[in-house]
Design a protein around this motif. Structure first.
Motif, PDB file in Angstrom:
ATOM      1  N   CYS A 142     119.792 -35.469 -31.215  1.00 29.55           N
ATOM      2  CA  CYS A 142     118.465 -34.868 -31.045  1.00 29.55           C
ATOM      3  C   CYS A 142     118.441 -33.440 -31.576  1.00 29.55           C
ATOM      4  CB  CYS A 142     118.064 -34.893 -29.575  1.00 29.55           C
ATOM      5  SG  CYS A 142     117.663 -36.536 -28.947  1.00 29.55           S
ATOM      6  N   GLU A 146     115.959 -32.450 -34.709  1.00 25.93           N
ATOM      7  CA  GLU A 146     114.977 -31.379 -34.557  1.00 25.93           C
ATOM      8  C   GLU A 146     115.211 -30.267 -35.592  1.00 25.93           C
ATOM      9  OE1 GLU A 146     113.967 -30.186 -30.371  1.00 25.93           O
ATOM     10  OE2 GLU A 146     115.583 -31.601 -29.923  1.00 25.93           O
ATOM     11  N   TRP A 149     114.043 -31.273 -39.031  1.00 24.66           N
ATOM     12  CA  TRP A 149     112.587 -31.276 -39.105  1.00 24.66           C
ATOM     13  C   TRP A 149     111.980 -29.877 -39.187  1.00 24.66           C
ATOM     14  CZ3 TRP A 149     111.392 -35.342 -34.742  1.00 24.66           C
ATOM     15  CH2 TRP A 149     111.503 -36.634 -35.281  1.00 24.66           C
ATOM     16  N   THR A 150     112.720 -28.858 -38.738  1.00 29.04           N
ATOM     17  CA  THR A 150     112.111 -27.533 -38.610  1.00 29.04           C
ATOM     18  C   THR A 150     112.814 -26.426 -39.394  1.00 29.04           C
ATOM     19  OG1 THR A 150     113.402 -27.094 -36.596  1.00 29.04           O
ATOM     20  CG2 THR A 150     111.205 -28.072 -36.314  1.00 29.04           C
ATOM     21  N   ARG A 178     106.935 -30.692 -35.207  1.00 29.98           N
ATOM     22  CA  ARG A 178     107.699 -31.922 -35.402  1.00 29.98           C
ATOM     23  C   ARG A 178     106.990 -33.047 -34.676  1.00 29.98           C
ATOM     24  NH1 ARG A 178     109.582 -33.035 -30.580  1.00 29.98           N
ATOM     25  NH2 ARG A 178     110.348 -31.461 -29.114  1.00 29.98           N
ATOM     26  N   HIS A 197     115.417 -32.302 -24.466  1.00 27.81           N
ATOM     27  CA  HIS A 197     114.845 -32.588 -25.780  1.00 27.81           C
ATOM     28  C   HIS A 197     113.503 -33.318 -25.786  1.00 27.81           C
ATOM     29  CE1 HIS A 197     118.491 -31.393 -27.962  1.00 27.81           C
ATOM     30  NE2 HIS A 197     119.195 -32.053 -27.067  1.00 27.81           N
TER      31      HIS A 197
END
Length: 294
Positions: A142, A146, A149-150, A178, A197
């Motif tokens: 996770c 994350e 994605w960022t 996200r 998360h």
């Protein structure tokens, strides 16, 4: 009070692509159904063990391209099957295909004590570690997803379970910052990962008293890390019996009363014609009209 939403889950086993597509296209035209889900298994877990089953993420992308409104996801994808950086790329692609409708459902994977679970991993040459190891791997996955994605630049990650060099997610998901993350499971160790998360937590139905107890434990884990428990939407899976929709209505009312606002209705195959409209008329609308759900 969190608004209540209803969705459906269609397990893609013992069925053909055309069957799943029909139900999802029907459901996309029924506004009472707000989300739709597949599951993530590689061999059937019900019916003929050697029968047909479709791979979840490939199928989800196809269905994302053929629908326009519902949120969608896999409930839940096994972190054992795909490396997290690859999963992040797959999920980003589905988010683009869907126009930003993906919820990432993810879990640690089935326990080693479940015979059919071990069978499907061994049949595909996938490692099957003990449950404690898989929960720790989920936590790290996770974090990696994350970040992919960022992050605004490539990065390295050298963890216990994931080793990445020059990791980079481009394009980013349509949803910013996200897509929502839904984590499924009831084990205490998994709930600690949920607290860190998840935007949504799903428990696969069963005993409602146990679900309430697990939800209270999640509240405590959130408090330990300074997170507001209300930030995590509580989701529950409820099976549907076509010959007894009243039982599902009763289960939905009890779940909502217990604090679960994201309801996933499991539709057993074979799916009768017009099943999406039927479940809206027989379960969702009566539940709302009775005031049991908001």
């Amino acid at each position: 009070m969190t608004a209540t939403s209803f969705g459906i889950l269609t397990a893609p086993q013992q069925v053909a692509y055309a069957d799943v597509l029909r139900v999802w296209e029907e459901a996309d035209e029924v506004p009472e159904i707000e989300h739709a889900w597949l599951f993530d298994h590689l061999l059937p877990i019900g019916g003929d063990p050697d029968g047909p089953i479709l791979e979840g993420w490939t199928l989800l992308s196809a269905l994302a391209a053929r629908t326009r409104r519902m949120r969608l996801g896999v409930m839940v994808t096994s972190n054992r099957i795909r490396p997290p950086a690859l999963l992040a790329k797959i999920a980003t692609t589905v988010d683009h295909v869907s126009g930003g409708r993906l919820d990432l459902g993810i879990g640690a994977g089935s326990r080693p004590s479940v015979p059919w679970a071990r069978r499907e991993y061994e049949a595909h040459g996938l490692p099957y570690h003990d449950f404690g190891d898989s929960v720790a791997a989920l936590d790290e996955a996770c974090t990696v997803i994350e970040r992919l994605w960022t992050a605004d630049a490539p990065f390295d990650h050298h963890g216990e379970h994931v080793q990445l060099t020059g990791a980079w997610g481009n394009p980013k998901p349509v949803q910013r910052p996200r897509p929502p993350i839904l984590i499924g499971g009831r084990a205490s160790a998994t709930l600690r990962v949920v607290a860190r998360h998840a935007d949504l937590w799903n428990i696969p139905g069963g005993d409602l008293a146990d679900a309430v107890e697990r939800s209270a434990l999640l509240d405590r884990y959130c408090a330990e890390i300074g997170r507001e428990p209300a930030e995590i939407t509580r989701s529950i899976f409820l099976p549907v019996a076509y010959d007894d929709p009243g039982a599902t209505r009763d289960a939905a009312a009890a779940a909502v009363e217990a604090g679960f606002s994201h309801l996933v209705l499991g539709l057993p195959a074979p799916w009768p014609p017009g099943v999406a409209r039927w479940v809206a008329d027989e379960v969702v609308t009566p539940s709302r009209a009775a005031g049991a759900v908001g």
